[in-house]
Enzyme design. Structure first.
Site, PDB file in Angstrom:
ATOM      1  N   LYS A  24       0.819  -1.233   0.000  1.00  0.00           N
ATOM      2  CA  LYS A  24       0.000   0.000   0.000  1.00  0.00           C
ATOM      3  C   LYS A  24       0.846   1.273   0.000  1.00  0.00           C
ATOM      4  O   LYS A  24       0.460   2.266  -0.610  1.00  0.00           O
ATOM      5  CB  LYS A  24      -0.969  -0.004   1.186  1.00  0.00           C
ATOM      6  CG  LYS A  24      -2.098  -1.021   1.039  1.00  0.00           C
ATOM      7  CD  LYS A  24      -3.094  -0.902   2.186  1.00  0.00           C
ATOM      8  CE  LYS A  24      -4.149  -1.990   2.101  1.00  0.00           C
ATOM      9  NZ  LYS A  24      -5.150  -1.898   3.172  1.00  0.00           N
ATOM     10  N   ASP A  31     -10.287   2.376   2.234  1.00  0.00           N
ATOM     11  CA  ASP A  31     -10.417   1.640   3.501  1.00  0.00           C
ATOM     12  C   ASP A  31     -11.243   2.420   4.530  1.00  0.00           C
ATOM     13  O   ASP A  31     -12.123   1.863   5.197  1.00  0.00           O
ATOM     14  CB  ASP A  31      -9.036   1.335   4.097  1.00  0.00           C
ATOM     15  CG  ASP A  31      -8.372   0.137   3.429  1.00  0.00           C
ATOM     16  OD1 ASP A  31      -9.092  -0.722   2.876  1.00  0.00           O
ATOM     17  OD2 ASP A  31      -7.128   0.065   3.464  1.00  0.00           O
TER      18      ASP A  31
HETATM   19  P1  NDP Z   1       0.619  -2.527  10.774  1.00  0.00           P
HETATM   20  O1  NDP Z   1       1.680  -3.583  10.827  1.00  0.00           O
HETATM   21  O2  NDP Z   1       0.859  -1.303   9.953  1.00  0.00           O
HETATM   22  O3  NDP Z   1       0.330  -2.008  12.288  1.00  0.00           O
HETATM   23  C1  NDP Z   1       0.143  -2.928  13.317  1.00  0.00           C
HETATM   24  C2  NDP Z   1      -0.367  -2.220  14.558  1.00  0.00           C
HETATM   25  O4  NDP Z   1      -0.671  -3.203  15.529  1.00  0.00           O
HETATM   26  C3  NDP Z   1       0.654  -1.265  15.210  1.00  0.00           C
HETATM   27  O5  NDP Z   1      -0.032  -0.184  15.770  1.00  0.00           O
HETATM   28  C4  NDP Z   1       1.268  -2.155  16.289  1.00  0.00           C
HETATM   29  O6  NDP Z   1       1.804  -1.449  17.393  1.00  0.00           O
HETATM   30  C5  NDP Z   1       0.074  -2.940  16.735  1.00  0.00           C
HETATM   31  N1  NDP Z   1       0.405  -4.227  17.365  1.00  0.00           N
HETATM   32  C6  NDP Z   1       0.962  -5.310  16.774  1.00  0.00           C
HETATM   33  N2  NDP Z   1       1.088  -6.314  17.668  1.00  0.00           N
HETATM   34  C7  NDP Z   1       0.603  -5.835  18.852  1.00  0.00           C
HETATM   35  C8  NDP Z   1       0.464  -6.404  20.156  1.00  0.00           C
HETATM   36  N3  NDP Z   1       0.848  -7.660  20.420  1.00  0.00           N
HETATM   37  N4  NDP Z   1      -0.087  -5.649  21.125  1.00  0.00           N
HETATM   38  C9  NDP Z   1      -0.494  -4.378  20.867  1.00  0.00           C
HETATM   39  N5  NDP Z   1      -0.376  -3.786  19.649  1.00  0.00           N
HETATM   40  C10 NDP Z   1       0.160  -4.518  18.672  1.00  0.00           C
HETATM   41  O7  NDP Z   1      -0.718  -3.286  10.351  1.00  0.00           O
HETATM   42  P2  NDP Z   1      -1.992  -2.653   9.615  1.00  0.00           P
HETATM   43  O8  NDP Z   1      -2.251  -1.338  10.237  1.00  0.00           O
HETATM   44  O9  NDP Z   1      -1.814  -2.713   8.149  1.00  0.00           O
HETATM   45  O10 NDP Z   1      -3.182  -3.707   9.967  1.00  0.00           O
HETATM   46  C11 NDP Z   1      -3.763  -3.793  11.272  1.00  0.00           C
HETATM   47  C12 NDP Z   1      -4.953  -4.751  11.257  1.00  0.00           C
HETATM   48  O11 NDP Z   1      -6.018  -4.239  10.477  1.00  0.00           O
HETATM   49  C13 NDP Z   1      -4.632  -6.135  10.679  1.00  0.00           C
HETATM   50  O12 NDP Z   1      -5.197  -7.103  11.545  1.00  0.00           O
HETATM   51  C14 NDP Z   1      -5.320  -6.121   9.331  1.00  0.00           C
HETATM   52  O13 NDP Z   1      -5.706  -7.430   8.945  1.00  0.00           O
HETATM   53  C15 NDP Z   1      -6.532  -5.246   9.613  1.00  0.00           C
HETATM   54  N6  NDP Z   1      -7.123  -4.623   8.393  1.00  0.00           N
HETATM   55  C16 NDP Z   1      -8.407  -4.942   8.019  1.00  0.00           C
HETATM   56  C17 NDP Z   1      -9.000  -4.384   6.885  1.00  0.00           C
HETATM   57  C18 NDP Z   1     -10.410  -4.771   6.496  1.00  0.00           C
HETATM   58  O14 NDP Z   1     -10.853  -4.454   5.370  1.00  0.00           O
HETATM   59  N7  NDP Z   1     -11.179  -5.421   7.360  1.00  0.00           N
HETATM   60  C19 NDP Z   1      -8.269  -3.412   6.045  1.00  0.00           C
HETATM   61  C20 NDP Z   1      -6.926  -3.119   6.524  1.00  0.00           C
HETATM   62  C21 NDP Z   1      -6.392  -3.715   7.659  1.00  0.00           C
HETATM   63  P3  NDP Z   1       3.342  -0.898  17.414  1.00  0.00           P
HETATM   64  O15 NDP Z   1       3.318   0.371  16.620  1.00  0.00           O
HETATM   65  O16 NDP Z   1       3.635  -0.696  18.843  1.00  0.00           O
HETATM   66  O17 NDP Z   1       4.188  -1.960  16.772  1.00  0.00           O
END
Ligand code: NDP
Length: 274
Positions: free
Chosen positions: A66, A102
């Protein structure tokens, strides 16, 4: 001639987008073909160029491309420019338009499908990654009373809030800052569930009547929604509706018609339950 569309990702075999867009095309009598294309991790731009050369009219883009799609676009919609990421491409003689559907998909699912009015609501967004960033402007456009972002790495939530501060009052911080703050809508945009880890949420987070929304979806209740239900969330919804609605919004961008999503959503839901 049948118009061609595709979704690019890596991996991509799991994508439900070809099924969704085939249903939309049939329902709206649009002559198009939509396929899932695996782009090499170091070859996204080349894969897109090949598709355009073969007559491709538009594409969706998913993990992990993306941000690269954002850079590839020669023009950006205002919402894609704000999101810093692109999930929808339009190819024409004028170049490559990058859009992001999105956030519109999420808002449509919450306000239309779930009939929750976001105006005047206290919204909590959990996570500060790409998915969180993409939905902030569309959420703010609904005029909530407040939007707060909480993230494991608090500095990222604070920076994200600052990036949108010109639009409305947005705040950011850590999970521990949430103690004593009730919210009307809590949206999980973290990927914590993938690791099977519960989020460190304080008690009292879910105000009476609160909607808990998980962008993630899957078979059965997601770990976040199970946690939210036990903590008192009155309503729970997963991200399957967001998936269908972001697709409908992309279809609108490409074809000028927004397909109804109820049928395809019911089919996807039944497949997950089966
Ligand atoms: P990113 O990798 O960009 O971001 C991940 C986020 O999750 C960060 O804020 C990270 O925190 C946090 N995180 C990861 N592991 C943990 C944990 N164990 N405890 C707390 N926080 C955690 O991912 P995306 O933003 O691209 O995607 C996030 C979710 O959204 C995914 O599950 C994805 O499948 C879903 N999604 C769904 C869509 C839909 O159409 N339904 C569309 C787009 C996404 P930190 O910054 O501290 O690492």
């Amino acid at each position: 001639m049948t118009d061609r569309y595709a979704v690019f990702g890596n991996p991509i075999a799991h994508s439900k987008s070809p099924q969704i867009h085939a249903a939309f095309a049939a329902a709206t009598a649009q002559d198009l073909r939509y396929e899932a294309l695996l782009a090499p991790l170091d070859g996204f731009a080349g894969a897109v160029a090949d598709f355009v050369a073969a007559g491709g009219r538009g594409a969706n883009v998913t993990v992990p491309f993306k941000e690269e799609a954002f850079r590839l676009a020669t023009r950006l919609s205002p919402r894609a420019a704000r999101a810093g990421a692109v999930n929808t491409l339009v190819f024409s003689g004028a170049g490559i338009l990058g859009d992001n559907t999105d956030g519109a998909g999420l808002v449509h699912d919450i306000t239309r499908n779930l009939t929750v009015d976001l105006a005047g609501k206290r919204i909590l967004l959990l996570g500060a990654g790409g998915a969180a960033r993409g939905v902030i402007q569309p959420l703010l456009a609904e005029a909530p009373a407040a939007l707060h972002i909480a993230n494991r790495s608090a500095d990222k939530a604070v920076a994200l809030a600052q990036a949108f501060a010109d639009l409305a009052a947005v705040s950011g911080g850590s999970f521990s800052d949430l103690a004593g703050l009730p919210f009307d809508v809590v949206i999980n945009a973290t990927s914590a569930s993938l690791a099977g880890e519960p989020l460190p949420l304080p008690t009292g987070l879910f105000a009476p009547g609160c909607l808990a929304y998980d962008m993630m979806y899957g078979k059965g209740e997601t770990p976040f929604l199970a946690q939210a239900r036990l903590a008192g969330a009155a309503r729970c919804a997963d991200g399957l509706g967001m998936l269908a609605e972001q697709a409908a919004e992309a279809f609108l961008v490409w074809r000028g018609v927004r397909p109804a999503t109820a049928g395809v959503l019911a089919t996807l839901r039944a497949a997950l339950a089966g």
